[in-house]
Design an enzyme around this catalytic site. Sequence first.
Site, mmCIF file in Angstrom:
data_model
loop_
_atom_site.group_PDB
_atom_site.id
_atom_site.type_symbol
_atom_site.label_atom_id
_atom_site.label_comp_id
_atom_site.label_asym_id
_atom_site.label_seq_id
_atom_site.Cartn_x
_atom_site.Cartn_y
_atom_site.Cartn_z
ATOM 1 N N GLU A 1 0.833 -1.200 0.000
ATOM 2 C CA GLU A 1 0.000 0.000 0.000
ATOM 3 C C GLU A 1 0.872 1.256 0.000
ATOM 4 O O GLU A 1 1.840 1.343 0.767
ATOM 5 C CB GLU A 1 -0.881 -0.039 1.255
ATOM 6 N N LYS B 1 -9.107 2.706 -2.176
ATOM 7 C CA LYS B 1 -9.378 2.039 -0.905
ATOM 8 C C LYS B 1 -10.781 2.400 -0.423
ATOM 9 O O LYS B 1 -11.209 3.550 -0.502
ATOM 10 C CB LYS B 1 -8.325 2.471 0.121
ATOM 11 N N CYS C 1 -5.353 -2.972 2.315
ATOM 12 C CA CYS C 1 -5.148 -3.075 3.762
ATOM 13 C C CYS C 1 -6.432 -3.228 4.563
ATOM 14 O O CYS C 1 -6.997 -4.299 4.641
ATOM 15 C CB CYS C 1 -4.323 -1.883 4.253
#
Length: 688
Positions: free
Chosen positions: A57, A126, A182
């Site tokens: 990430e 994300k 994540c």
Amino acid sequence: MAITADTFLNIYHQGFVRVGAAAPQIALSNPAENAARTLELAREASASHHALVVFPELGLTGYTNDDLFFQDALLDATLDAIALIRKESLNLLPVLLVGAPLQVQGLLYNVAIAIHRGKILGVAPKTYLPTYREFYEKRQFAIGADCSHREISLCGDTAPFGVDLLFAASDFPDFTFFTEICEDGWMPTPPSSYGALGGAHILANLSASNVTIGKADYRHALCRVHSQRCFAAYLYAAAGAGESTTDLAWDGHVMIYENGSLLAETDRFARAAQLASADIDVEMLRQERARHGSFADAMRLEGKPLRRVEFEAAPSKSGDVGFMRHVSRFPYVPDDAEKLDTLCYEAYNIQVAGLVQRLEASGHQKLVIGVSGGIDSTQALLVACRAIDLLGLPRTNILAYTLPAFATSDQTKTSAWALMKALGVSAEEIDMEPVSRQTLADIKHPFADGKEQYDVAFENVQAGARTATLFRLANMHNALVLGTGDLSELALGWCTYGVGDHMSHYGVNSSVSKTLIQHLIRWIAANDIFGPEASAVALRVLDTEISPELVPGEEDADAPSQLTEAVVGPYDLQDFNLYYITRHSLKPSKVAFLAWRAWASARSGDWPPNLPEDARKEYDFATIRKWLRVFLHRFFATSQFKRSALPNGPKVASGGSLSPRGDWRAPSDGSATIWLEELERNTPSALS
């Protein structure tokens, strides 16, 4: 005509995709240096024929930039880094998933960028931004799911943008992947769940994930369970050395799971860059989903529409590029000592629990069992003793009989008597020769006239006499006949149908493979469950070559003369074939490929921990293919009618059973033709 060895040995031809998860050393706030380090690993992966590599990430900037993400200088340098990777990827094989901050219409997003062969395939932002404890991502980034822009311009490409992108190789139908970042993977409903329901067989998580005590175990649990629940591969790449340690530490944890199994993992806390690699069986993942009907229900009830982004993977499907995957020689038996101990404990107690329930439900307090001195009847008797003990009944309620006939050896007969005495069961011997001779005379068989004609009728007269006797004994004593036949014999049809060893009131071994039974006996002996004398006898039984003992050999021979594995093949190989053909529905040629990779003589180690040295064998390709042909013929063409009339017995292993009421339903009038033809057409004549 058979294919060439080069094509046969190629992983992409066999339905595998080589993937990598990378943890480069981060140069904080230096996108140009991070791009160079990313490309270094990308070139390494390309040279070793990877088709997909996932990086951490925000890997092009570093995760720990905090408010520096608002700096135009950093964002501009990031765009330059993306452009460089796009340009340099032109001659690289893998799709590269890189993490970066990206401004879209004035808002800043934490994104994963898919880059392949000089093109931006798509950008996935994300979804879940943590803002708790040490995390404060909403201070810098916008929520990806809230963005209304479905396309963006990036480095000269117009690319799809959003949390709904499914990437699919147009030239490799099962090579499909979905990305998340994540925190997305830590949520109750990870975005990758919808990716899997939408058809992605590979799920990639670009992660930063600082390290705290115990967090690595939690990551493993998340990846393992999620990959298994989604019938998918899960690639996880976390940030490592180079991230700021103002208040945190980083371990660069990288791992690859497939359907609940860990295939690859890097060392944690490494200072140098690392790349974990594995060959994912996307073909098998597709088959797993098709086999589990509830997955289709979830697709219908919970699935969301995804945008399909196609690309041409163009992997070479010729040439041996190696195999980055462990294939166990014994799929029913773990290689790891701790796992093997747990499996044996569970398998044995499942057998016992099934028998206890059957005795309680039927109201019977006695069992009748034939004890041959072989491993199957030994294991069944060890199960019976434990069940009777748990019910608080005397072991004399187990009516055990040794039933010698024309070919019974001194070795097996001695072992049978020694085991019965050591266990304290009721033990008797009934000679099967008189009734067998009478039957052969009644049917005018040549043997009755002194001719040595040892045909199927001769063999089955003995097997039938034994089973008929056991059933009549059960009638006399109000008992149940305990079956001893195992899963491997059922698969190969190596049992006498009807009034033979095929039939019983309850079969405790019916879903336990021959290879597993041997380890169960060793486990019972090692744990000394029935005392040292019984353990010693049980271990001696394992040293006896497997035989039905129905055809006489040399007169006064001590050991069995008729060897089962000379007829049906080594159980090591046939259990391997059974597992992959029934549990995973693989094509015979692929089973041969996996068997070659597992049993190649060049590979050492990886034996089950309690397997004796003299039992550790190796098989060349000609032998593998020979016995696979035998398996296909016997399994598909000649023995299903026996399985269709199978008595009850407990399902033991996750590898499945062949019960017509459970894991395996098939027509009794089947043919093996297409399986045999597939094997001949898609395997080479020889491998060196």
